[in-house]
Each structure stands twice: as C-alpha cells, then as structure tokens.
Enzyme design. Structure first.
Site, PDB file in Angstrom:
ATOM      1  CD  GLU A 193      -2.896  -1.156   0.126  1.00  0.00           C
ATOM      2  OE1 GLU A 193      -3.062  -0.094  -0.521  1.00  0.00           O
ATOM      3  OE2 GLU A 193      -3.525  -2.194  -0.125  1.00  0.00           O
ATOM      4  CB  CYS A 222      -1.305   7.174   1.348  1.00  0.00           C
ATOM      5  SG  CYS A 222      -2.693   6.175   1.918  1.00  0.00           S
TER       6      CYS A 222
END
Length: 457
Positions: A211, A245
């Site tokens: 991720e 993110c």
C-alpha cells in the site's frame, strides 16, 4: 536481535501448525478481544496520537479508532460465510467430480506499518490476518514512538506472542524481519521503501501487499459544483496535515472556473484552518523536523496564494495553496505528503489525460463533475487505485470497496471482505468419484482423440 526474531517466527509457525488459529470460533473470540482492548485503551491511544502527531480527539477517533471498530464488526458478522468452502462448476470432461475452493490461511504474516496513521494502519491489516486464521507480527513505525508503545502494550496484554507479537525498532529491525522467511508480508509506506520490501520478499518468493502512494489528482470540470468541490477538497487535503496517502496531491481546474473556485477554496481554508480557526482547533504536526525541511523546500513564495509559513521546532507547516504551478516545479516532482496544495489550470479536457499520465498511476483520483460523459472520459482513460466522484477520501472508509493501488502506487487491496481475501490462499480441490472410471483418459486411440476434440473444441 536476529536470533530473537528468528525464534519468534519459529514459535509462531509451530503455533500455526497446531491448527488452533484456523477454527472459526477461535478467530471470532480473538477479534472480539481485540475490539474490547481497543475500546478499553481508547484514552491511551488518543493520548499517544496527541503526543506523536498532535491529533485532536475528534480526528483521532474518526481516522484511527472508529474505522477499526467498524472493520471488526463487519468481519465478525461475515466470517462464517467468507471462510466456508465455495463450490464451483465442474466441466463435463471431469464427469463424476465436484469442484471446491477452500479458504486457507497463509500462516505467519508480517505487517509493517507507517507513521501517518500509526494505529489504524497497524491494526487494520491485523483484523484481516486474524480473521483469515493467520498469526501476525506487527512492526510499528519508530517515528511515532508513543503510539508504537501503546500498540505493543495492547497486543502483549491481549494475545500471546506465539499468536500476535509486536517488534519495535528502526529500519535495521525492519530489514532483519524482512530477511526472515514469513508466509505473507503486508507493507504500507513509500514507493521507495516498498521496492525494497518487494526485493526482500522475492528472495523467499513471499507474497506481498504493498500500500504505497503517489500524486493523487483532484479534477474540477467546467460543470462541477464548485462549493461542494472546494469544501470536500479542503477537508480531504488538510486532515492529518496532509499526511494521508490518498489526500488530493494537486488540483486540476478548468480555467473558466478559476476565479470562483479559488475564492471558495480560500474561504473554506480560512474558515477551518486559517489563523483564527487554528486558535480554536487542533492542527496535526508534521511527524519529524526533516519532513518539515522537505515540505519547506517545495514552497515557492512567488506562487503562494495562501499560507506558506512553517516552524521547524514546532513541526508545523501552515495550510498552503499554490497557484500557476507547472509540472517542472519541485512541488510536482513527488508526492507532497503535507499541507501544501498546488493548483494547475487546463483549457481542454484532453489536457487532463496528458497531465495525469505524466506521473505514475496514482493511489487515488477525485473527479468533480455533474456530467456522465466527463465521468466516463476520466474513469475509462486513467488508471488509479481507487477514488471518488464528487468527494475525496471517503472511498477508503467503506468495508464494501477494496482499497489499494496499481503500478507504483501499490498492489493488492484490503478492507472488509477484501482484507479477509488478502490474507487467504484459495486452495482448489477436485473431489472425484470412484464409482466408475472413464477409460478415455488412458486411451491414445484415434477414436478417443476425436472424442476429446468434440468435448473441448
């Protein structure tokens, strides 16, 4: 350290081989324990997040705790169904047989967590790992030591280390963990470190979920609802001081909407994060002084529309809007990961495709439009991990959508059932009858060949 890590992994492997973690009743019991432990230590978690990142109680609960409790609830509700072997069709060529897919845990899993959401991004993968029947080792970030300590104490008081353990330390500890052979690695962090994780995993052919991140655009089409766009982008960008993110990394605005959009963007930035607003509300700090330096280097004073201030000692960077940015500016070179919002303008729709494609596939993309054709244009021509139409960030808060990247923004996905699937190997099994045995498989005659051709062609 290496010997201790090796011993821990061996201990977890032996416990996994005992078969206890595979029992559905056991998995439910452990997830319930985890949920109660989080609720019991909520004040400790909130305090740690305040110390590490200056998160308010509201923001910390919203982004770090409540989400996890909902994930556990969803896992407990559905685990019986998700873990049940799935019957599949069987072709005529396998007459007499029955086909099944068994849901099998990988074994010992390693979860390497980042610092931006240090509690949530350590525990969310753990929910999937335990729900799928694995053991787990968590490596929290050394940049958020107070939260790391809370995670360590919470896990140690809830589970034996042969089942779930926390290993604290710096990059050398992470390296030592990655040198060992585990059965699955789940990493959240930067693309650069993700490459190293994948390289280490390749030596043991260990499957990974990465991720990562990237420059996630927010696109404002000519027909967009500008008020909604401005509100949702300001919220999505400056939550956690931009250290998210999937935060909008830059904005692409149709030049005909330039003045009105900038006016609205400025209004909501001042209203929620301006000098007066920050006297009444908590604004998260930047995780480390070196990250303040990195962000400060991206600020071009000549292009600052709002903000631009920072304080290295306080680890504070002011919510900042930059305009008339071009693709060669430093702020567009890499993911910002902070409260700086550059704005670019476009005249023709095709320019959007060209601009976004100049960078690797982003983790997220946000499109603001009221037009289905615009929606089709962007969604069918640009690759990204996931995103929203007329919103930001909220796609990752549902357990019914997979969350993950593509290309340099990551691989694999999780949340809800997708967390269970990530930590599960689907084992195919054909159960064949012994009541009869078709001779065609053993024969090499012309007649058998003709029969095979009819069956398969």
């Amino acid at each position: 350290m290496k010997d201790a890590i090796h011993s821990l992994i061996h201990k977890q492997k032996q416990y996994y081989y005992s078969g206890e973690t595979k029992e559905i009743s056991f998995r439910k019991e452990q997830l319930t324990k985890l949920k109660e432990a989080i609720k019991h230590r909520e004040s400790d978690i909130l305090d740690a997040l305040k110390k590490d990142l200056n998160k308010s109680e509201y923001e910390a609960y919203l982004t770090e705790i409540g989400f996890l409790l909902n994930e556990i609830k969803d896992m407990l509700k559905n685990i019986d169904y998700w873990a049940t072997p799935r019957k599949e069709k069987t072709p005529f060529t396998h007459f007499g047989g029955k086909s099944y897919v068994y849901k099998e845990p990988y074994g010992v899993t390693l979860i390497v967590a980042p610092w931006n959401y240090p509690f949530q991004l350590a525990i969310a993968p753990l929910i999937g790992a335990l729900g799928a029947g694995n053991t787990a080792i968590i490596k929290p970030s050394e940049f958020t030591p107070n939260t790391s300590m809370v995670i360590r104490d919470l896990i140690a008081s809830t589970f034996p280390e042969k089942y779930v353990a926390v290993v604290e330390g710096d990059a050398e500890v992470s390296k030592a963990l990655l040198e060992e052979k585990v059965d699955y690695i789940f990493f959240t962090g930067s693309t650069q470190v993700g490459q190293k994780v994948m390289e280490a995993a390749s030596k043991h052919l260990t499957p990974v979920t990465l991720e990562l991140g990237g420059k996630s655009p927010a696109i404002i089409m000519e027909d967009a609802n500008l008020k909604i766009a401005a509100k949702r982008i300001v919220w999505g960008k400056f939550i956690n001081a931009g250290q998210t993110c999937v935060a909008p990394d830059y904005i692409l605005v149709h030049e005909k909407r330039r003045r009105k959009f900038l006016k609205l963007l400025l209004h909501y930035t001042k209203k929620w994060f301006g000098e007066e607003a920050l006297k009444k509300r908590t604004f998260p700090t930047i995780v480390h002084e070196k990250h303040v330096d990195r962000l400060a280097s991206m600020i071009d004073d000549e292009k600052v529309f709002y903000g631009g201030g920072y304080n290295r000692e306080r680890r504070f960077v002011e919510p900042t809007i930059m305009i008339d940015v071009n693709m060669d500016d430093e702020v567009m070179a890499e993911e910002i990961f902070g409260p700086i919002l550059p704005i670019l303008f476009f005249k023709y729709d095709y320019e959007i495709i060209d601009i976004v494609r100049q960078r690797p596939n982003p983790l997220a993309l946000y499109l603001f439009t009221e037009n289905k054709e615009n929606e089709k244009l962007i969604l069918s021509n640009l690759s990204f991990g996931g995103g929203c139409v007329n919103d930001t960030i909220m796609h990752l808060a549902t357990p019914y959508l997979p969350f993950g990247g593509v290309g340099e923004s990551g691989m694999g996905a999780y949340h809800g059932k997708f967390s269970f699937d990530t930590f599960t190997h689907e084992k195919s099994v054909l159960k064949q009858t012994t009541s009869f045995d078709l001779p065609i498989r053993y024969s090499q005659s012309d007649t058998s060949l003709k029969t095979l051709r009819k069956m398969w062609e």
